[in-house]
Design a protein around this motif. Structure first.
Motif, short mmCIF file in Angstrom:
data_model
loop_
_atom_site.label_atom_id
_atom_site.label_comp_id
_atom_site.label_asym_id
_atom_site.label_seq_id
_atom_site.Cartn_x
_atom_site.Cartn_y
_atom_site.Cartn_z
N SER A 241 -10.61 38.11 61.79
CA SER A 241 -11.48 37.16 62.48
C SER A 241 -12.89 37.32 61.93
CB SER A 241 -11.47 37.42 63.99
OG SER A 241 -12.37 36.58 64.65
N TYR A 242 -13.56 36.19 61.73
CA TYR A 242 -14.92 36.23 61.19
C TYR A 242 -15.71 35.07 61.76
CZ TYR A 242 -18.83 35.93 57.93
OH TYR A 242 -20.08 35.87 57.38
N GLU A 243 -16.89 35.39 62.31
CA GLU A 243 -17.78 34.34 62.82
C GLU A 243 -18.79 34.00 61.74
OE1 GLU A 243 -21.16 33.44 66.25
OE2 GLU A 243 -19.94 35.27 66.36
N VAL A 244 -18.76 32.77 61.28
CA VAL A 244 -19.74 32.31 60.30
C VAL A 244 -21.11 32.28 60.98
CG1 VAL A 244 -20.38 30.44 58.74
CG2 VAL A 244 -17.97 30.95 59.15
N ASP A 245 -22.08 32.87 60.32
CA ASP A 245 -23.40 33.01 60.95
C ASP A 245 -24.16 31.69 60.88
OD1 ASP A 245 -25.58 34.10 62.18
OD2 ASP A 245 -26.37 35.11 60.40
N LEU B 138 -13.61 31.87 62.10
CA LEU B 138 -12.42 31.78 61.27
C LEU B 138 -11.51 32.94 61.59
CD1 LEU B 138 -14.18 31.04 57.85
CD2 LEU B 138 -13.32 29.39 59.53
N THR B 139 -10.24 32.63 61.93
CA THR B 139 -9.27 33.68 62.25
C THR B 139 -7.94 33.37 61.58
OG1 THR B 139 -8.56 32.55 64.25
CG2 THR B 139 -10.32 34.18 64.48
N GLY B 140 -7.13 34.36 61.44
CA GLY B 140 -5.81 34.19 60.86
C GLY B 140 -4.97 35.44 61.06
N LEU C 78 -2.00 30.02 60.89
CA LEU C 78 -3.31 29.40 60.68
C LEU C 78 -3.29 28.06 61.38
CD1 LEU C 78 -3.84 30.04 56.86
CD2 LEU C 78 -5.01 31.20 58.73
N GLY C 79 -4.39 27.66 61.89
CA GLY C 79 -4.42 26.37 62.56
C GLY C 79 -5.55 26.27 63.55
N PRO C 80 -5.60 25.25 64.34
CA PRO C 80 -6.72 25.04 65.26
C PRO C 80 -6.90 26.18 66.25
CG PRO C 80 -5.42 23.04 65.04
CD PRO C 80 -4.66 24.13 64.34
N PHE C 81 -5.80 26.82 66.64
CA PHE C 81 -5.92 27.87 67.65
C PHE C 81 -6.24 29.23 67.05
CE2 PHE C 81 -3.12 24.61 69.46
CZ PHE C 81 -3.83 24.32 70.61
N ALA C 82 -5.73 29.51 65.86
CA ALA C 82 -5.96 30.82 65.27
C ALA C 82 -6.70 30.75 63.96
CB ALA C 82 -4.62 31.52 65.03
N GLY C 83 -6.87 29.59 63.38
CA GLY C 83 -7.46 29.53 62.05
C GLY C 83 -8.92 29.18 62.08
#
Length: 508
Positions: free
Chosen positions: A162-166, A340-342, A364-369
């Motif tokens: 998981s990564y949060e784009v700053d 962004l998660t996967g 991957l997708g709207p819920f996890a991606g």
């Protein structure tokens, strides 16, 4: 692929590119330190040091925009007093004082929080392994309502990221705020350290002053005893009445009582010094040693350098910087956030087939991606948080200016004290000499019968009071010298930055 789907695929990269362009862009206001209007010179600077051209650069500093240098090595400024006992006490305080250990622990706390905030700049990775028991409903499998879907056990071994784009600098501003908090904690540690060093020196000189007062009373009691013997002999010879004997006994008892008061004050001062050293009063004692006049002269330098040297001013400034960064964090809450998660790994119905290549799976997708969250309505929560962040910054800015004003006042107070005390101690020295001479003459005249015993008592009281005042002025001068060094931020001179002691100090 139809035109609708094509437009969606062509629009998605454009949206992502636009979001990545603003990634890391801070919304915090441009940080500037408030103008505090530092004077060009101290009002109470002695005339001989008001001409800064005659002083070395290390004594005067240079007129420039203040840059924080609270990390500058203060040095062992107490060595200026050339007192081995004081040096040893300062060493013991640095090693065992509990307030200093608590301050070191607070630095450790701030560093840990800063590390936590910095972790937001990086993705998080997790891994898991284990079975799950699940049963699907007939409807979810497009089966009749009465169909029997057997339960099954699935084994999974997978990793997730998981990564949060700053976007809009929310994460980077949080890191800046936490970093400023850490620097504030380090500056506060140095402030506690400087306060401890000054408190030890002040208590030490107060102890020595009481030793000097006790020495004055010891000599006074000796003189009173000799006077009583003289009066008693004259009474036995019939030259005087018993009234003079009673007066001599009263003066002797009063001197002894006053000496006990000084001894009581000394015991209390010694106990206070023991606590500063991290010891119980029962395990600490200092041998009597009367105070010697302190001749150290501290050059105050220029007022602009005070803003660089005082650790409490540096702490107030860093608090203001942290509050400014948090305004950016509060502003970023009004804009979209992108996470962004996967997940990927292996999944099978049996443990033996779990790690086969055919068992691989990913999600991957709207819920996890990709999750782009756009705030719409929160009842005014974000607006309130932003107003709160701005108000905190305004409060910290006012506190910073007030701290600077207090620092200037403390320097001026001690400069004026030392300037006046220098003349006052010289004047008091003349008063002591004159009172001693007057007492000698009164005793001689009393022996010859020229004056009565009340004149002798009055002269000896004047001697005692003038001597005590002289000793107290010497103690005040020593304490004021320490206070001036403390007000200036500690020792001075060119030195490499000194690191804050490792927080493990607090665990010893």
């Amino acid at each position: 692929m139809n035109k609708l789907h094509m437009k969606r695929w062509l629009g998605l990269p454009g949206l992502m590119a636009a979001l990545l362009v603003v990634a890391g862009c801070s919304l915090a206001p441009t940080y500037e330190k408030p103008d505090v209007h530092a004077p060009s010179a101290y009002k109470e600077t002695p005339q001989r040091t008001s001409d800064t051209s005659a002083l070395a650069p290390s004594e005067t500093g240079t007129w420039k925009t203040a840059q924080p240098s609270e990390e500058m090595m203060r040095g062992e400024w107490w060595t200026l007093f050339d007192d081995p006992a004081l040096k040893d006490l300062e060493r013991q305080a640095q090693e065992a004082n509990q307030n200093l250990k608590a301050a070191a622990a607070r630095v450790k706390e701030a560093r840990a929080i800063s590390q936590t905030a910095r972790a937001g700049l990086f993705p998080t990775l997790d891994a898991g392994f284990g079975p799950t028991r699940e049963k699907f409903s007939p409807a979810s499998q497009f089966l009749p309502a009465d169909a029997n879907v057997p339960a099954q056990t699935l084994w999974r071994a997978q990793a997730s990221a998981s990564y949060e784009v700053d976007l809009f600098g929310r994460v980077s501003d949080s890191v800046k705020a936490a970093s400023a908090d850490t620097q504030q904690g380090e500056a506060l540690f140095r402030s506690v350290q400087l306060a401890l060093q000054a408190d030890v020196a002040q208590n030490y000189f107060n102890l020595r002053e009481l030793d000097a007062e006790n020495d004055v009373f010891t000599r006074t009691v000796t003189l009173r005893e000799q006077a009583l013997k003289l009066v008693q002999r004259r009474f036995d010879e019939g030259d005087i009445s018993e009234l003079d004997v009673a007066r001599a006994k009263s003066e002797l008892a009063t001197a002894r009582s006053d000496a006990m008061t000084v001894q009581r004050l000394r015991a209390s001062s010694e106990h206070s010094l023991a606590v500063l050293l991290g010891k119980t009063p029962a395990e600490f004692s200092v041998a009597a040693n009367p105070l010697k006049p302190v001749t150290v002269r501290v050059p105050p330098g220029l007022p602009s350098t005070l803003l660089e040297r005082r650790p409490d001013i540096a702490a107030a400034e860093r608090s203001m910087a942290a509050a400014n960064a948090r305004i950016g964090v509060a502003k970023a809450a009004f804009f979209p956030s992108l996470t962004l998660t996967g997940a990927g790994g292996f999944e099978s119905a049996t443990l033996g087939d779990l790690f086969k290549w055919s068992s691989r799976t990913f999600l991957l997708g709207p819920f996890a991606g990709t999750a782009l969250n756009i705030p719409i309505f929160d009842g005014g929560r974000r607006k309130g948080n932003l107003a709160n962040a701005r108000a905190i910054y305004e409060e910290d800015a006012a506190n910073y200016r007030q701290q600077v004003l207090v620092a200037f006042r403390e320097v001026e107070d001690n400069l004026s004290d030392l300037r006046i005390l220098e003349d006052q101690t010289a004047t008091q020295s003349d008063a002591v000499k004159a009172s001693v001479r007057a007492a000698q003459l009164s005793r001689t005249q009393y022996t010859e019968g020229a004056v009565n015993y009340l004149d002798v008592i009055d002269a000896e009281r004047t001697v005692l009071q003038s001597q005590r005042t002289s000793v107290q002025l010497a103690g005040t001068q020593a304490v004021s010298t320490v206070n001036l060094i403390r007000a200036l931020g500690g020792g001075w001179g060119d030195a490499m930055p000194a690191p804050v002691p490792e927080p493990s100090l607090a665990q010893k």
